[in-house]
Motif scaffolding. Sequence first.
Motif: not given
Lengths: 284, 421
Positions: B171-174, B257-264, B276-282, B284-293
Motif C-alpha cells: 500500500d502507498t498514497l493515492g 470505510s472503503f467507499d468513503e475513501s473512494v468518494n473523497l 487501498w489498491s481496489p479504491a484506486i481502481t474504483a 479510475k473506473s469513474r473516468g477520474i485520473d488517480c494514481v497509486y503513487q
Amino acid sequence: MFKSRDLIAYAQAAPLGLVLLCFLVAPIIMIVIVSFWGATEFSIYPAFQFDNYAFLFGSPVTYKVFLATFKYAFITWAFTLGIGFTVAYFLAFYVRTQAMQTVLFLLCTIPFLTSNIIRMISWIPFLGRNGIANQTLMSWGVIDAPLEWLLYSDFSVILAFVHLYTLFMVVPIFNTMMRIDTSLIEAAYDNGATALQTLWHVIVPLTKPGIMIGTIFVVTLVMGDFITVRFMSGSQKANVGRLISNDISLLQYPSAAATAVVLLCTVLLVIAVLLRFVNIRKEL
Amino acid sequence: MTKMRYSRRAVLKGGAAAAAASAFPAPMVWAQEIKDITLRQFGTGVSNLNDVATKVKEDLGFNLAMTALDSDSVTQRAATQPDSFDIADIEYWICKKVWPTGNLQAMDVSRIANFDKISPIFTTGKLTPDSTIAQGTAPSTVGFIPEPGATEFADEVTNWMTLIPTIYNADTLGIRPDLIGRPIDSWAELLNPEFKGKASILDISSIGIMDMAMVCEAMGEITYGDKGNMTPEEIDKTFAIFTEAKKAGQFRAFWKSFDESVNLMASGEVVIQSMWSPAITAVKSRGIDCVYQPLKEGYRSWGGGLGLSKSLTGMELDAAYEYINWYLSGWVGGYLMRQGYYSAVPQTSKDFMSENEWGYWYEGKAATGDIVSPTGDKLAAAGDVRDGGSYEDRMGAVACWNSVMDENQYMVRKWNEFIAS
C-alpha cells in the motif's frame, strides 16, 4: 392484602412491565456490571475494579468530548425549537381547515419515510467543495472560492442534526397547540394584547409541555448519536457516542460500558433538570 | 430409481478407487463422504470471496462456508472461540496475537505440494538473497514454529508452517495527478502545507499509525527503531506532529470505510491520502485520473493467510489440506492477481491468466489490450502500465508490514485523543 381491583390493575400493567424489565432494565444492569470488568486485548474478564472509570475521569479527552456533546445538543436544540415552534404555530393557527392541517402535517413527515442515514449522507455531495451549494454561490458571484467550512465541520454536523430532528420538535408542539382553547387567544386580543404579547404570555406558556417533550427527544437523540458526527465531520470531530463506538470496535467493552453509564447518568440528569421546569404529566 | 442410483454410486466408487490408486493418493478415496464435509472459514472481507466457495464445490466437491468479519472481530474469534471455525483467514499481525493462545495448529509443510514455489517473502523473508527484512510484523517472522504444539515462532524455515499465505499487497498514497499537477515522490507530501484542507488518512488506528510513521520518517522528524513496534516516546512524537497538522487544517476528513475513501478522492475533496489498491481502481473506473503513487521511502505492506483450527482432525483435516493445495494451485491466485493483489505462488497463477494480464499485473509491462477484472469491469486500456511496476519493484520496496505493537493500548488511547483534538 391486595384488593381485587388492585390485582387487576397489576395484571394489566404486567405485560408492559415484563417487557421493560427484560429489554430495558436488565440490559442496563448488565452494562453497569460490565463497566466494572477488566479487558485484555481480545477478551473481557469479570472483576470489580474502578479502572475504567478512573481512566475516563482522569483523561482530558473525556471532558473535551462531553463538552462537544453538550455543545451539539444545545445548538441543535435552539435551532430545532425555533424552527419547530414556527412550523407548529403556522400549522395550528394560520391553517384554517382541519383537512389542510392534516395534509400539511403529513407533508412534513414525508422526508422521514426514508432512512435517516440516507437523508444525512445526501448532504455530503450537496455541501462538498465542488458541490451544488458552492457551485451555485460561485455562479451567483457571492463567493470567489469554494467555502471549505460547509462540509466536514461543526456547521455540517449541526445542519444534519437540525434537519434530522426538527420533526421531533414539531409534533409535540403542534399537538399541544391544537389543544389550546382559541377563546383564550380571542380574550387576549379583546383585552388589547398585541400579537407578540399574546404569543409570549398566552401561547408559549400553554405550549410548554409540548416544548419540553420535544426538547427531551432532541437532547437525548443528539447526545446518544455517533454516526451523524462521524459522517458529517469526516471523522474529525468526536462526541461521546464516538468514544463508545471506538471502544467497541477495539473490543474494549468494559470501557465502552463505563462511558455509556456516565453518558446515561448525564442524560438522565439533564432530563431531571428539564422536568423541574415543566410538569409534562399535565400534557399526558 | 433407487436401484439406478445405487449402481451408479458403485461404479463411481470403483472408478474413484482405481483413479486414487494411480494418480492421486489420499484425497479421492473418500470421494463419497466428501460431499458431506463443510469447512467453516472466517476472515476479513478481502479474500472471503463467494466465487472461491463456488469453485471449491466444483473442483473439490466439499462445501466451504465463509463468514466475513472486521479484523478486530476476526482476532477475537480466533483467540477465544477455536471451535467456531475450521479455517481462519487472518492477517499475519493477527497471527502474532492469536498463535500464543494455541487455538491454531501448524501445517505439515511436506503435505503442501507447491511449498517450494511459495514466494520467499513468506519463507526466508527475502525476496532476493540480498534484500533486508522490512520492519513490522514481517510474515516470515511469524510464519513457522519449531515443532507442532509450540507457541513460540521459529527464526528459520521449518517443517511446520503457521499460516499458508493467500493474499497480500503493498500500500502507498493515492493521489489525483490532475489536481496536483506536479510529481509526488515522498510520504512527506501528505503534510505539505500546499495540500492544506485536501489531505486525508484512514481512521483505523493500527494502520493509520503506520502511515503516520512513514510520513514522520520521510519528513526527517523522527527516526524509528521499528515502525511496527514503537516506543511510547515515538508514539507521542508522531501524534504531536499530526495533531499540529490537524489543528492547522491539513486534513479534509478521515475515512474509515472503503467507499468513503473512494468518494473523497473522486469528488475532489481530497487530492492526496492513504488508500487501498481496489479504491484506486474504483476511482479510475469513474473516468477520474488517480494514481497509486510509488514513493521513494517504500510501501506499507500487508498479507493474510489460512490457518487451521486446532480442533480439525481426521477427514476434515485432510479436506483442509486438499483445500490449501487447491488454493495454491493457481485458480485463486489468478483471480486475486486480476484484482490487483498478489498470490503466494505467483508461478501457478500464470496458467490462469492471459499473457497480457500476467504482463500487466505481475511483470509491470504495458498492457497490450483491455485489462478486465474478474467481475467484468474494465480496469486499464492498452498501453497502461501498473502504478509501481512489477512484482519485484513493488514487493521489493516494502518498508514496513502491518503489525500490532506492544504498546497497542497506549497507541489506541492516543489515537482517540487525536480524533477528539
